[in-house]
Design a protein around this motif. Structure first.
Motif, mmCIF file in Angstrom:
data_model
loop_
_atom_site.group_PDB
_atom_site.id
_atom_site.type_symbol
_atom_site.label_atom_id
_atom_site.label_comp_id
_atom_site.label_asym_id
_atom_site.label_seq_id
_atom_site.Cartn_x
_atom_site.Cartn_y
_atom_site.Cartn_z
ATOM 1 N N SER A 30 5.621 53.798 -10.672
ATOM 2 C CA SER A 30 6.926 53.693 -11.314
ATOM 3 C C SER A 30 7.974 54.471 -10.523
ATOM 4 C CB SER A 30 6.854 54.218 -12.749
ATOM 5 O OG SER A 30 6.683 55.607 -12.743
ATOM 6 N N HIS A 31 9.222 54.148 -10.785
ATOM 7 C CA HIS A 31 10.324 54.841 -10.121
ATOM 8 C C HIS A 31 10.515 56.210 -10.746
ATOM 9 C CE1 HIS A 31 11.226 51.273 -7.936
ATOM 10 N NE2 HIS A 31 11.358 50.588 -9.036
ATOM 11 N N SER A 32 11.107 57.082 -10.004
ATOM 12 C CA SER A 32 11.404 58.429 -10.487
ATOM 13 C C SER A 32 12.348 58.337 -11.676
ATOM 14 C CB SER A 32 12.063 59.218 -9.361
ATOM 15 O OG SER A 32 12.582 60.407 -9.846
ATOM 16 N N SER A 33 12.327 59.354 -12.494
ATOM 17 C CA SER A 33 13.244 59.407 -13.625
ATOM 18 C C SER A 33 14.490 60.197 -13.236
ATOM 19 C CB SER A 33 12.545 60.035 -14.829
ATOM 20 O OG SER A 33 12.089 61.331 -14.491
ATOM 21 N N LEU A 34 14.944 60.008 -12.013
ATOM 22 C CA LEU A 34 16.117 60.702 -11.515
ATOM 23 C C LEU A 34 17.321 60.406 -12.401
ATOM 24 C CD1 LEU A 34 17.571 62.349 -9.285
ATOM 25 C CD2 LEU A 34 17.993 60.177 -8.149
ATOM 26 N N GLU A 35 18.034 61.473 -12.758
ATOM 27 C CA GLU A 35 19.247 61.331 -13.547
ATOM 28 C C GLU A 35 20.353 62.146 -12.889
ATOM 29 O OE1 GLU A 35 20.938 62.367 -18.010
ATOM 30 O OE2 GLU A 35 18.828 62.694 -17.553
ATOM 31 N N LEU A 78 12.832 62.065 -2.262
ATOM 32 C CA LEU A 78 13.301 60.816 -2.850
ATOM 33 C C LEU A 78 14.597 60.410 -2.157
ATOM 34 C CD1 LEU A 78 12.792 58.802 -5.209
ATOM 35 C CD2 LEU A 78 14.334 60.212 -6.549
ATOM 36 N N THR A 79 14.692 59.168 -1.720
ATOM 37 C CA THR A 79 15.878 58.691 -1.016
ATOM 38 C C THR A 79 16.913 58.166 -2.007
ATOM 39 O OG1 THR A 79 14.581 58.120 0.927
ATOM 40 C CG2 THR A 79 16.737 57.082 0.729
ATOM 41 N N VAL A 80 18.124 58.669 -1.857
ATOM 42 C CA VAL A 80 19.260 58.267 -2.691
ATOM 43 C C VAL A 80 20.349 57.756 -1.750
ATOM 44 C CG1 VAL A 80 20.963 59.094 -4.368
ATOM 45 C CG2 VAL A 80 18.645 60.027 -4.388
ATOM 46 N N ARG A 81 21.134 56.834 -2.228
ATOM 47 C CA ARG A 81 22.195 56.243 -1.396
ATOM 48 C C ARG A 81 23.552 56.504 -2.029
ATOM 49 N NH1 ARG A 81 20.987 50.623 0.666
ATOM 50 N NH2 ARG A 81 21.084 51.561 2.689
ATOM 51 N N LEU A 94 31.905 53.258 3.396
ATOM 52 C CA LEU A 94 30.884 54.161 3.924
ATOM 53 C C LEU A 94 29.624 54.021 3.082
ATOM 54 C CD1 LEU A 94 30.190 56.430 5.955
ATOM 55 C CD2 LEU A 94 31.048 58.067 4.276
ATOM 56 N N ASP A 95 28.504 53.906 3.756
ATOM 57 C CA ASP A 95 27.214 53.755 3.095
ATOM 58 C C ASP A 95 26.248 54.718 3.780
ATOM 59 O OD1 ASP A 95 24.773 52.909 2.064
ATOM 60 O OD2 ASP A 95 25.211 50.785 2.330
ATOM 61 N N THR A 96 25.745 55.691 3.039
ATOM 62 C CA THR A 96 24.858 56.681 3.635
ATOM 63 C C THR A 96 23.689 56.985 2.703
ATOM 64 O OG1 THR A 96 24.773 58.880 4.628
ATOM 65 C CG2 THR A 96 26.203 58.632 2.747
ATOM 66 N N SER A 97 22.539 57.274 3.272
ATOM 67 C CA SER A 97 21.358 57.644 2.496
ATOM 68 C C SER A 97 21.001 59.091 2.784
ATOM 69 C CB SER A 97 20.176 56.754 2.870
ATOM 70 O OG SER A 97 20.428 55.423 2.506
ATOM 71 N N PHE A 98 20.400 59.741 1.794
ATOM 72 C CA PHE A 98 19.951 61.117 1.956
ATOM 73 C C PHE A 98 18.720 61.333 1.086
ATOM 74 C CE2 PHE A 98 23.148 60.864 -1.321
ATOM 75 C CZ PHE A 98 22.645 61.622 -2.364
ATOM 76 N N LYS A 99 17.965 62.372 1.409
ATOM 77 C CA LYS A 99 16.756 62.701 0.652
ATOM 78 C C LYS A 99 16.995 63.942 -0.197
ATOM 79 C CE LYS A 99 13.408 60.663 3.771
ATOM 80 N NZ LYS A 99 12.864 59.632 2.939
ATOM 81 N N LEU A 100 16.501 63.891 -1.431
ATOM 82 C CA LEU A 100 16.581 65.062 -2.301
ATOM 83 C C LEU A 100 15.613 66.116 -1.788
ATOM 84 C CD1 LEU A 100 16.640 63.416 -5.835
ATOM 85 C CD2 LEU A 100 18.562 64.053 -4.386
ATOM 86 N N THR A 101 15.963 67.365 -1.990
ATOM 87 C CA THR A 101 15.113 68.459 -1.525
ATOM 88 C C THR A 101 14.436 69.198 -2.668
ATOM 89 O OG1 THR A 101 17.015 69.940 -1.539
ATOM 90 C CG2 THR A 101 16.502 68.823 0.534
ATOM 91 N N ARG A 102 14.866 68.929 -3.895
ATOM 92 C CA ARG A 102 14.309 69.623 -5.061
ATOM 93 C C ARG A 102 14.235 68.669 -6.240
ATOM 94 N NH1 ARG A 102 17.705 73.350 -2.581
ATOM 95 N NH2 ARG A 102 16.741 75.363 -2.161
ATOM 96 N N GLU A 129 23.262 55.614 -5.856
ATOM 97 C CA GLU A 129 22.237 54.622 -6.175
ATOM 98 C C GLU A 129 20.844 55.073 -5.774
ATOM 99 O OE1 GLU A 129 23.196 51.122 -3.953
ATOM 100 O OE2 GLU A 129 25.144 50.863 -4.900
ATOM 101 N N MET A 130 19.867 54.463 -6.422
ATOM 102 C CA MET A 130 18.477 54.629 -6.030
ATOM 103 C C MET A 130 17.800 53.281 -6.221
ATOM 104 S SD MET A 130 15.492 57.158 -7.443
ATOM 105 C CE MET A 130 15.218 56.198 -8.925
ATOM 106 N N ASN A 131 17.122 52.821 -5.187
ATOM 107 C CA ASN A 131 16.411 51.536 -5.228
ATOM 108 C C ASN A 131 17.322 50.391 -5.665
ATOM 109 O OD1 ASN A 131 14.002 52.784 -4.445
ATOM 110 N ND2 ASN A 131 13.491 53.259 -6.559
ATOM 111 N N GLY A 132 18.580 50.412 -5.210
ATOM 112 C CA GLY A 132 19.520 49.341 -5.516
ATOM 113 C C GLY A 132 20.150 49.423 -6.900
ATOM 114 N N LYS A 133 19.804 50.432 -7.691
ATOM 115 C CA LYS A 133 20.368 50.590 -9.034
ATOM 116 C C LYS A 133 21.398 51.716 -9.013
ATOM 117 C CE LYS A 133 19.238 51.923 -13.707
ATOM 118 N NZ LYS A 133 18.299 52.661 -14.540
#
Length: 146
Positions: A30-35, A78-81, A94-102, A129-133
């Motif tokens: 399942s996807h992370s419950s990132l909020e 986790l990669t976030v855009r 501008l479209d950029t991706s980054f990874k969470l560290t915590r 966004e995450m995973n297009g959402k």
């Protein structure tokens, strides 16, 4: 057709075990419950990554817009855009991706023009966004000269 009770019982046990395994693996797939819990646009950021001069309306001549955001429930790596849009002209800028560290923390994003070149006046939007959402969408405006 004559099916024996042990065969039926064995098949049901197998199916029950399979359903248990699928339920146990749900968290793996399942996807992370990132909020994203809070987002603020501002004219600046201090040394602790806190927003300075929070606003959603930026004066003419603004070269940089900062966005401070808080999250929880994320997983490290986790990669976030972040997608910045000039909505007055329906233009992705501008479209950029980054990874969470915590698991939870704060982050800062910025939309920066080259020195001496202000952002054009108009309506903008930042989508996180995450995973297009889209998790959070933040509109802001760069005002026109009076």
């Amino acid at each position: 057709m004559n099916i024996s009770r042990p065969l039926i019982k064995g098949s049901l046990l197998f199916l029950g075990g399979l359903l248990f395994l699928l339920a146990a693996c749900e968290g793996v797939f399942s996807h992370s419950s990132l909020e994203i819990t809070e987002v603020k646009t501002s004219l600046g950021i201090d040394a602790d990554r806190n927003p300075v001069d929070v606003t959603s309306e930026f004066p003419p001549g603004t070269e940089t817009v900062y966005c401070s955001f808080f999250w929880k429930g994320g997983k490290p790596s986790l990669t976030v855009r972040a997608r910045w849009h000039y909505t007055s002209g329906d233009i992705p800028i501008l479209d950029t991706s980054f990874k969470l560290t915590r698991v939870s923390d704060r982050g800062v994003l910025s939309l920066k023009m080259p020195p001496g070149k202000p952002l054009p006046a108009g309506e903008y939007r930042l989508d996180i966004e995450m995973n297009g959402k889209v998790l959070k969408s933040v509109p802001f405006t760069v005002l026109t000269t009076k």
